[in-house]
Write a protein that holds these residues in place. Structure first.
Motif, PDB file in Angstrom:
ATOM      1  N   GLY A   6       0.722  -1.172   0.047  1.00  0.00           N
ATOM      2  CA  GLY A   6       0.120  -0.072  -0.076  1.00  0.00           C
ATOM      3  C   GLY A   6       0.719   1.374  -0.089  1.00  0.00           C
ATOM      4  N   ASP A   7       2.092   1.308  -0.324  1.00  0.00           N
ATOM      5  CA  ASP A   7       3.123   2.426  -0.267  1.00  0.00           C
ATOM      6  C   ASP A   7       2.842   3.143  -1.399  1.00  0.00           C
ATOM      7  OD1 ASP A   7       4.088   0.865   1.878  1.00  0.00           O
ATOM      8  OD2 ASP A   7       5.900   0.471   0.626  1.00  0.00           O
ATOM      9  N   THR A   8       3.231   4.381  -1.586  1.00  0.00           N
ATOM     10  CA  THR A   8       3.243   4.998  -2.920  1.00  0.00           C
ATOM     11  C   THR A   8       4.875   5.506  -3.120  1.00  0.00           C
ATOM     12  OG1 THR A   8       1.060   6.287  -2.138  1.00  0.00           O
ATOM     13  CG2 THR A   8       2.606   7.350  -3.583  1.00  0.00           C
ATOM     14  N   THR A   9       5.097   5.293  -4.221  1.00  0.00           N
ATOM     15  CA  THR A   9       6.560   5.626  -4.730  1.00  0.00           C
ATOM     16  C   THR A   9       6.417   7.153  -5.630  1.00  0.00           C
ATOM     17  OG1 THR A   9       6.214   4.480  -6.735  1.00  0.00           O
ATOM     18  CG2 THR A   9       7.407   3.219  -4.862  1.00  0.00           C
ATOM     19  N   TRP A  10       7.176   7.622  -5.578  1.00  0.00           N
ATOM     20  CA  TRP A  10       7.468   9.203  -6.471  1.00  0.00           C
ATOM     21  C   TRP A  10       8.943   9.049  -7.295  1.00  0.00           C
ATOM     22  CZ3 TRP A  10       5.458   9.510  -1.502  1.00  0.00           C
ATOM     23  CH2 TRP A  10       3.789   9.963  -1.444  1.00  0.00           C
ATOM     24  N   ALA A  11       8.737   9.576  -8.557  1.00  0.00           N
ATOM     25  CA  ALA A  11      10.003   9.729  -9.199  1.00  0.00           C
ATOM     26  C   ALA A  11       9.890  11.171  -9.442  1.00  0.00           C
ATOM     27  CB  ALA A  11       9.721   9.225 -10.738  1.00  0.00           C
ATOM     28  N   ASN A  12      11.442  11.857  -9.351  1.00  0.00           N
ATOM     29  CA  ASN A  12      11.711  13.104  -9.509  1.00  0.00           C
ATOM     30  C   ASN A  12      12.019  13.433 -11.044  1.00  0.00           C
ATOM     31  OD1 ASN A  12      13.185  15.614  -9.843  1.00  0.00           O
ATOM     32  ND2 ASN A  12      13.836  15.524  -7.815  1.00  0.00           N
ATOM     33  N   LEU A  13      10.954  13.822 -11.790  1.00  0.00           N
ATOM     34  CA  LEU A  13      11.368  14.207 -13.033  1.00  0.00           C
ATOM     35  C   LEU A  13      12.207  15.253 -13.720  1.00  0.00           C
ATOM     36  CD1 LEU A  13       7.758  13.073 -14.189  1.00  0.00           C
ATOM     37  CD2 LEU A  13       9.666  11.651 -13.899  1.00  0.00           C
ATOM     38  N   VAL A  14      12.555  15.999 -12.713  1.00  0.00           N
ATOM     39  CA  VAL A  14      13.614  16.989 -12.876  1.00  0.00           C
ATOM     40  C   VAL A  14      15.082  16.177 -12.934  1.00  0.00           C
ATOM     41  CG1 VAL A  14      14.746  19.012 -12.183  1.00  0.00           C
ATOM     42  CG2 VAL A  14      12.324  18.829 -12.148  1.00  0.00           C
ATOM     43  N   ALA A  15      15.127  15.534 -11.991  1.00  0.00           N
ATOM     44  CA  ALA A  15      16.571  14.838 -11.819  1.00  0.00           C
ATOM     45  C   ALA A  15      16.700  13.838 -12.863  1.00  0.00           C
ATOM     46  CB  ALA A  15      16.458  14.142 -10.246  1.00  0.00           C
ATOM     47  N   ALA A  16      15.526  13.124 -13.301  1.00  0.00           N
ATOM     48  CA  ALA A  16      15.542  12.006 -14.474  1.00  0.00           C
ATOM     49  C   ALA A  16      16.099  12.911 -15.599  1.00  0.00           C
ATOM     50  CB  ALA A  16      14.302  11.514 -14.480  1.00  0.00           C
ATOM     51  N   TYR A  17      15.409  14.138 -16.044  1.00  0.00           N
ATOM     52  CA  TYR A  17      15.849  14.956 -17.153  1.00  0.00           C
ATOM     53  C   TYR A  17      17.324  15.238 -17.173  1.00  0.00           C
ATOM     54  CZ  TYR A  17      16.337  18.669 -20.435  1.00  0.00           C
ATOM     55  OH  TYR A  17      16.543  19.440 -21.320  1.00  0.00           O
ATOM     56  N   GLU A  18      17.835  15.763 -15.847  1.00  0.00           N
ATOM     57  CA  GLU A  18      18.919  16.339 -15.762  1.00  0.00           C
ATOM     58  C   GLU A  18      19.991  15.157 -15.793  1.00  0.00           C
ATOM     59  OE1 GLU A  18      18.905  18.598 -11.984  1.00  0.00           O
ATOM     60  OE2 GLU A  18      17.935  20.226 -13.083  1.00  0.00           O
ATOM     61  N   LEU A  65       7.283  16.722 -24.530  1.00  0.00           N
ATOM     62  CA  LEU A  65       7.894  15.426 -23.639  1.00  0.00           C
ATOM     63  C   LEU A  65       8.889  16.092 -22.876  1.00  0.00           C
ATOM     64  CD1 LEU A  65       8.114  12.507 -24.172  1.00  0.00           C
ATOM     65  CD2 LEU A  65       9.710  12.767 -25.669  1.00  0.00           C
ATOM     66  N   VAL A  66       9.368  17.180 -22.788  1.00  0.00           N
ATOM     67  CA  VAL A  66       9.830  17.997 -21.792  1.00  0.00           C
ATOM     68  C   VAL A  66       9.075  19.297 -21.525  1.00  0.00           C
ATOM     69  CG1 VAL A  66      12.154  19.125 -20.982  1.00  0.00           C
ATOM     70  CG2 VAL A  66      11.996  16.966 -22.568  1.00  0.00           C
ATOM     71  N   ARG A  67       8.620  19.453 -20.207  1.00  0.00           N
ATOM     72  CA  ARG A  67       7.997  20.680 -20.029  1.00  0.00           C
ATOM     73  C   ARG A  67       8.950  21.448 -19.167  1.00  0.00           C
ATOM     74  NH1 ARG A  67       2.827  20.162 -15.934  1.00  0.00           N
ATOM     75  NH2 ARG A  67       3.209  22.357 -16.082  1.00  0.00           N
ATOM     76  N   VAL A  68       8.449  22.861 -19.019  1.00  0.00           N
ATOM     77  CA  VAL A  68       9.228  23.521 -18.306  1.00  0.00           C
ATOM     78  C   VAL A  68       8.117  24.106 -17.012  1.00  0.00           C
ATOM     79  CG1 VAL A  68      10.044  26.187 -17.997  1.00  0.00           C
ATOM     80  CG2 VAL A  68      10.491  24.683 -20.309  1.00  0.00           C
ATOM     81  N   HIS A  69       8.826  24.012 -15.812  1.00  0.00           N
ATOM     82  CA  HIS A  69       8.163  24.015 -14.600  1.00  0.00           C
ATOM     83  C   HIS A  69       7.739  25.709 -14.392  1.00  0.00           C
ATOM     84  CE1 HIS A  69       6.958  24.189 -10.504  1.00  0.00           C
ATOM     85  NE2 HIS A  69       6.910  22.960 -10.507  1.00  0.00           N
ATOM     86  N   PRO A  70       6.484  26.127 -14.565  1.00  0.00           N
ATOM     87  CA  PRO A  70       6.193  27.330 -14.363  1.00  0.00           C
ATOM     88  C   PRO A  70       6.602  28.194 -13.106  1.00  0.00           C
ATOM     89  CG  PRO A  70       4.282  26.031 -13.741  1.00  0.00           C
ATOM     90  CD  PRO A  70       5.451  24.904 -14.083  1.00  0.00           C
ATOM     91  N   GLU A  71       7.203  27.802 -12.153  1.00  0.00           N
ATOM     92  CA  GLU A  71       7.667  28.441 -11.116  1.00  0.00           C
ATOM     93  C   GLU A  71       9.047  28.264 -11.221  1.00  0.00           C
ATOM     94  OE1 GLU A  71       5.566  27.635  -7.303  1.00  0.00           O
ATOM     95  OE2 GLU A  71       3.705  27.300  -8.330  1.00  0.00           O
ATOM     96  N   THR A  72       9.758  27.372 -11.100  1.00  0.00           N
ATOM     97  CA  THR A  72      11.301  27.113 -11.019  1.00  0.00           C
ATOM     98  C   THR A  72      12.045  27.230 -12.343  1.00  0.00           C
ATOM     99  OG1 THR A  72      11.366  24.778 -11.473  1.00  0.00           O
ATOM    100  CG2 THR A  72      10.866  25.382  -9.187  1.00  0.00           C
ATOM    101  N   GLY A  73      11.073  27.292 -13.345  1.00  0.00           N
ATOM    102  CA  GLY A  73      12.070  27.190 -14.877  1.00  0.00           C
ATOM    103  C   GLY A  73      12.567  26.097 -15.031  1.00  0.00           C
ATOM    104  N   GLU A  74      12.833  24.968 -14.409  1.00  0.00           N
ATOM    105  CA  GLU A  74      13.408  23.814 -14.542  1.00  0.00           C
ATOM    106  C   GLU A  74      12.844  22.742 -15.464  1.00  0.00           C
ATOM    107  OE1 GLU A  74      14.819  22.068 -10.156  1.00  0.00           O
ATOM    108  OE2 GLU A  74      12.939  22.552 -10.431  1.00  0.00           O
ATOM    109  N   ARG A  75      13.723  22.080 -16.374  1.00  0.00           N
ATOM    110  CA  ARG A  75      12.979  21.403 -17.450  1.00  0.00           C
ATOM    111  C   ARG A  75      12.753  20.174 -16.896  1.00  0.00           C
ATOM    112  NH1 ARG A  75      16.549  22.885 -22.932  1.00  0.00           N
ATOM    113  NH2 ARG A  75      16.083  25.032 -22.635  1.00  0.00           N
ATOM    114  N   VAL A  76      11.359  19.302 -17.128  1.00  0.00           N
ATOM    115  CA  VAL A  76      10.902  18.449 -16.382  1.00  0.00           C
ATOM    116  C   VAL A  76      10.577  17.302 -17.598  1.00  0.00           C
ATOM    117  CG1 VAL A  76       8.970  17.239 -14.984  1.00  0.00           C
ATOM    118  CG2 VAL A  76       9.904  19.857 -14.737  1.00  0.00           C
TER     119      VAL A  76
END
Length: 176
Positions: A6-18, A65-76
């Motif tokens: 019943g756990d939840t996993t998350w993936a950091n898609l900024v780190a994955a892109y980088e 396929l790569v979006r720009v985070h509207p607050e941080t400007g990071e590529r996701v």
């Protein structure tokens, strides 16, 4: 919460892109992918009604396929195995391995975290920069997991080139 699983996993898609090599980042920066509700959904026992609902309320959108985070400007890296149908600018033959590569990148252990829920826990995450999954690891003796979820309406995703997502079928992005 269940006695186990019943756990939840998350993936950091900024780190994955980088974590992608520079040539691959340049290649995927301008691509768009078709996201379609229910594409990767794996039905579970007793879920026939839910699957029928997904298929009868089809929503498809062309997202960067790569979006720009509207607050941080990071590529996701904007990927999710439950929704990705194909990369629009390449052939279906090329799209499959490309999506497999990007989804594999997004789910590498160094970009993920697993959260074990306890009664009363609250978790917040940014769907614009993560993807999440509740692993099916409660076994054959499925136990109930009761959760209350709130989702906030976000902005229409913008690609590196500034182009917004576009609807294919269903309501325009940002109106749901």
């Amino acid at each position: 919460v269940p006695a186990y699983g019943g756990d939840t996993t998350w993936a950091n898609l900024v780190a994955a892109y980088e974590g992608l090599s520079e040539p691959v980042r340049r290649f995927v920066d301008g691509l768009r992918a078709e996201h379609r509700l229910g594409v990767g959904y794996q039905p579970r026992a007793g879920d026939d009604a839910y699957l029928r609902h997904l298929l009868s309320h089809q929503v498809a959108t062309l997202h960067p396929l790569v979006r720009v985070h509207p607050e941080t400007g990071e590529r996701v890296l904007f990927v999710n195995g439950y929704y990705l149908e194909r990369v629009a600018e390449v052939s279906r033959l090329e799209s499959g391995p490309l999506l497999e590569l990007l989804l594999g990148q997004a789910t590498r252990p160094e970009y993920t975290v697993r959260f074990r829920w306890e009664p009363g826990d609250v978790a917040f995450w940014d769907n614009r920069a993560t993807m999440h999954l509740a692993p099916s690891d409660t076994g054959q003796l499925a136990q109930p997991r009761v959760m209350h979820r709130v989702m906030l309406r976000g902005e229409v995703p913008l690609g590196v080139d500034g182009r917004p997502s576009e609807p294919i079928t269903g309501p325009p992005p940002g109106t749901w």
